[in-house]
Scaffold this active site. Structure first.
Site, short mmCIF file in Angstrom:
data_model
loop_
_atom_site.label_atom_id
_atom_site.label_comp_id
_atom_site.label_asym_id
_atom_site.label_seq_id
_atom_site.Cartn_x
_atom_site.Cartn_y
_atom_site.Cartn_z
N ASN A 113 71.36 21.88 -67.92
CA ASN A 113 70.10 21.39 -67.01
C ASN A 113 69.42 19.86 -67.53
O ASN A 113 68.95 19.78 -66.64
CB ASN A 113 69.29 22.48 -66.78
N ASN A 136 71.75 29.26 -66.00
CA ASN A 136 70.53 29.00 -65.29
C ASN A 136 70.60 29.12 -63.62
O ASN A 136 69.60 28.33 -63.39
CB ASN A 136 69.20 29.10 -65.84
N SER A 240 68.66 28.79 -76.98
CA SER A 240 68.61 28.86 -76.02
C SER A 240 69.72 29.05 -75.68
O SER A 240 70.55 29.23 -76.16
CB SER A 240 68.80 26.93 -75.19
N THR A 241 69.87 29.49 -73.74
CA THR A 241 71.43 29.68 -74.07
C THR A 241 72.32 28.42 -73.69
O THR A 241 73.33 29.22 -73.58
CB THR A 241 70.66 29.96 -71.92
N GLY A 242 71.96 27.81 -73.46
CA GLY A 242 72.80 25.95 -73.77
C GLY A 242 73.54 26.83 -74.93
O GLY A 242 74.63 26.58 -74.76
N TRP A 262 71.13 17.30 -73.49
CA TRP A 262 70.08 15.93 -73.97
C TRP A 262 68.82 16.46 -74.22
O TRP A 262 67.80 16.31 -72.79
CB TRP A 262 70.25 14.92 -73.60
N HIS A 292 61.95 27.95 -78.67
CA HIS A 292 64.08 27.88 -79.26
C HIS A 292 63.98 26.26 -79.93
O HIS A 292 63.26 25.83 -79.77
CB HIS A 292 64.52 27.25 -77.76
#
Length: 317
Positions: A113, A136, A240-242, A262, A292
């Site tokens: 994101n 998300n 984190s989700t990422g 990033w 996170h």
């Protein structure tokens, strides 16, 4: 001093964070080559750590890996979720990812994101991948030139239920939720922690239009990924989700391209530029950074990039 002098090309860094992102950017911009040997070695380490990290059918709950009255432990909480008949009968009958045992997708795009994806023109390249993972419920059409339109697997954090959809307390919020998800295809992965799952399922069911398949993320798999990276000592906060999706993609895919990853508010190229936290809204990073370890996660992602395991795209396509 003339603009073409050597001194004009030397940065005056304000702090250690600026120095770090400058070095990261230089590392990532080097020519990248996939290293399947390293990727295979990491998959083997994941597989040896816990059985669920060796089996893609454990990523999502379905009727073949869970039973009625089973208790599913939540991540970051002692309170489990009980698999009621209502929940069980809304789960997929079999693994919705659907990969044959031992097989992987050849090429995957994982779209994060970060505002770094803006003005990249990477949308067409993203959509050419065999499997596209998105985080998300980021909006698609307004950003198709940079982020693409294809979706095969989409995540939704519990915080989105609380903030964007007001916990489904109004008909308007439920309608917005269903209109938003109707823009996607593939699998919408709902976490089985931090939310009241039956409410999500009910809201999802009310809309009769086009929508992806709803799936329940298996918290056992998520916890195993947390524990794996925690055991290395490299990450000391919740994932984190990422970053979780990066680890999941290593299981699912032979070649992995990352876009929109990033975690810094600036970029260094020929000129220093500001970078939005999300490419689709004006949210500030403060809240996410409390929960996170973005700096730790990104350090690992950069190292995975340099090992040829993932290809981190931070520039234009």
């Amino acid at each position: 001093m003339k603009n073409n002098s050597m001194l004009s090309k030397i940065w005056n860094f304000r702090d250690i964070g600026d120095q770090l992102l400058y070095v990261y950017e230089k590392l990532v911009k080097k020519d990248w080559t996939a290293n399947q040997t390293n990727a295979h070695s990491l998959r083997q380490e994941l597989a040896r750590y816990r059985p669920e990290l060796n089996d893609s059918t454990t990523i999502i709950l379905h009727q073949k890996n869970v039973k009625i009255n089973d208790s599913i432990k939540k991540v970051y909480s002692k309170e489990p979720i009980k698999i009621t008949p209502e929940i069980f009968h809304r789960l997929s009958k079999s693994d919705p990812i659907g990969l044959p045992k031992g097989k992987r997708y050849h090429s995957c795009a994982l779209v994060g994101n970060s505002g770094s994806i803006l003005h990249s023109g990477c949308g067409e390249r993203i959509d050419k991948h065999d499997y596209v993972i998105r985080c998300n419920l980021a909006p698609l059409a307004p950003f198709k030139v940079d982020a693409g339109l294809k979706s095969d697997y989409i995540t939704m954090n519990p915080s989105i239920i609380r903030t964007r959809y007001r916990r489904f307390r109004t008909r308007k919020a439920i309608k917005k939720f269903n209109v938003d998800v109707s823009k996607y295809s593939g699998i919408l992965s709902i976490p089985c922690f931090g939310i009241r799952l039956p409410e999500v399922m009910k809201a999802f069911k009310l809309f009769k239009g086009k929508k992806p398949k709803m799936a329940c993320m298996n918290t056992k798999h998520f916890q195993s990924v947390i524990d794996f990276w925690g055991s290395t000592g490299a990450i000391d906060k919740g994932l984190s989700t990422g970053f979780y999706m990066v680890s999941m993609a290593i299981q699912l895919c032979d070649e992995i391209d990352l876009y929109g990853f990033w975690p810094f508010s600036s970029r260094f190229e020929s000129n220093k530029t500001d970078v939005a936290y999300h490419y689709f809204d004006n949210i500030r990073p403060d809240t996410a950074e409390k929960h996170h370890a973005m700096d730790q996660e990104f350090s690992i992602i950069v190292q995975l990039h340099n090992l040829g395991i993932v290809n981190l795209n931070i520039g234009s396509c």
